[in-house]
Write a protein that holds these residues in place. Structure first.
Motif, mmCIF file in Angstrom:
data_model
loop_
_atom_site.group_PDB
_atom_site.id
_atom_site.type_symbol
_atom_site.label_atom_id
_atom_site.label_comp_id
_atom_site.label_asym_id
_atom_site.label_seq_id
_atom_site.Cartn_x
_atom_site.Cartn_y
_atom_site.Cartn_z
ATOM 1 N N ASN A 82 0.918 -1.377 0.018
ATOM 2 C CA ASN A 82 0.242 0.401 -0.643
ATOM 3 C C ASN A 82 0.903 0.815 -0.107
ATOM 4 O O ASN A 82 0.038 2.137 -0.108
ATOM 5 C CB ASN A 82 -0.601 0.145 1.067
ATOM 6 N N HIS A 83 2.155 0.948 0.060
ATOM 7 C CA HIS A 83 3.057 2.357 -0.181
ATOM 8 C C HIS A 83 3.834 2.486 -1.535
ATOM 9 O O HIS A 83 4.291 1.553 -1.570
ATOM 10 C CB HIS A 83 3.448 2.413 1.264
ATOM 11 N N TYR A 84 4.291 3.584 -1.585
ATOM 12 C CA TYR A 84 5.254 3.814 -2.530
ATOM 13 C C TYR A 84 6.554 3.708 -1.752
ATOM 14 O O TYR A 84 6.848 4.401 -1.108
ATOM 15 C CB TYR A 84 5.060 5.024 -3.653
ATOM 16 N N VAL A 96 4.310 0.714 -6.042
ATOM 17 C CA VAL A 96 3.642 1.428 -5.713
ATOM 18 C C VAL A 96 2.672 0.590 -5.489
ATOM 19 O O VAL A 96 2.972 -0.543 -5.231
ATOM 20 C CB VAL A 96 3.168 2.342 -7.638
ATOM 21 N N PRO A 97 1.524 1.387 -5.411
ATOM 22 C CA PRO A 97 0.579 0.725 -4.336
ATOM 23 C C PRO A 97 0.316 -0.227 -4.988
ATOM 24 O O PRO A 97 -0.165 0.006 -6.470
ATOM 25 C CB PRO A 97 -0.789 1.816 -3.784
ATOM 26 N N GLU A 99 -3.236 -1.272 -5.817
ATOM 27 C CA GLU A 99 -4.263 -1.020 -6.307
ATOM 28 C C GLU A 99 -3.456 -0.042 -7.841
ATOM 29 O O GLU A 99 -4.847 0.119 -9.162
ATOM 30 C CB GLU A 99 -5.288 -0.264 -5.645
ATOM 31 N N GLN A 100 -2.580 1.292 -7.539
ATOM 32 C CA GLN A 100 -2.312 2.108 -8.658
ATOM 33 C C GLN A 100 -1.464 1.072 -10.087
ATOM 34 O O GLN A 100 -1.805 1.016 -11.125
ATOM 35 C CB GLN A 100 -1.148 2.940 -8.284
ATOM 36 N N ALA A 101 -0.958 -0.347 -9.297
ATOM 37 C CA ALA A 101 -0.199 -0.899 -10.309
ATOM 38 C C ALA A 101 -1.030 -1.839 -11.033
ATOM 39 O O ALA A 101 -0.978 -2.001 -12.145
ATOM 40 C CB ALA A 101 0.486 -2.234 -9.369
ATOM 41 N N LYS A 103 -4.373 -1.084 -11.728
ATOM 42 C CA LYS A 103 -5.069 -0.087 -12.577
ATOM 43 C C LYS A 103 -3.864 0.975 -14.501
ATOM 44 O O LYS A 103 -3.887 0.324 -15.401
ATOM 45 C CB LYS A 103 -5.302 1.230 -12.023
ATOM 46 N N ALA A 104 -2.675 0.292 -13.585
ATOM 47 C CA ALA A 104 -2.880 0.344 -14.256
ATOM 48 C C ALA A 104 -1.556 -0.567 -15.319
ATOM 49 O O ALA A 104 -1.790 -0.288 -16.948
ATOM 50 C CB ALA A 104 -0.102 1.081 -13.945
#
Length: 129
Positions: A82-84, A96-97, A99-101, A103-104
């Motif tokens: 959950n952290h960068y 990267v978190p 969730e962001q990964a 989505k990317a």
């Protein structure tokens, strides 16, 4: 009052002068028995519920007290997910978190699919612990 006639029924074992009130003793006994059974069932349910709750509380307390390594590992994993963070700046690898990964990666896959270019495989770079 003549003492010989007053106690005549008490001493000779004859019938007493008590009238029946029309109460069925079997019915009263069955009500009492039913009440006892219900009380036993309710007590059993109460003790079982208390025992189950006690076991749940004990399990939660045991989990909170014991296994500090597991607690630390879970906290570390949650932090990593959950952290960068910078993993390897020279090679451009960053954390990267999750969730962001996701989505990317979904957006990149969608763009590749829209272009009809399926030859480029996605590569996941996992940081070394």
């Amino acid at each position: 009052m003549n003492p010989s006639t007053a106690d005549a029924h008490d001493h000779d074992g004859g019938p007493t002068e008590v009238e029946s009130e029309g109460i069925n003793s079997g019915f009263i006994f069955s009500i009492m028995l039913g009440t006892i059974v219900i009380v036993i069932i309710l007590a059993t349910i109460g003790f079982t519920t208390a025992r189950v709750k006690s076991m749940e509380i004990r399990d939660v307390a045991t989990a909170a007290i014991q296994y500090p390594e597991l607690r630390d590992t879970r906290a570390s994993a949650a932090t990593r997910l959950n952290h960068y963070a910078v993993v390897d700046a020279a090679n451009g690898i960053y954390q990267v978190p999750i969730e962001q990964a996701m989505k990317a990666m979904a957006a990149e896959t969608f763009q590749q699919g829209a272009q009809g270019d399926y030859s480029n495989a996605l590569r996941l770079a996992q940081p070394n612990p």
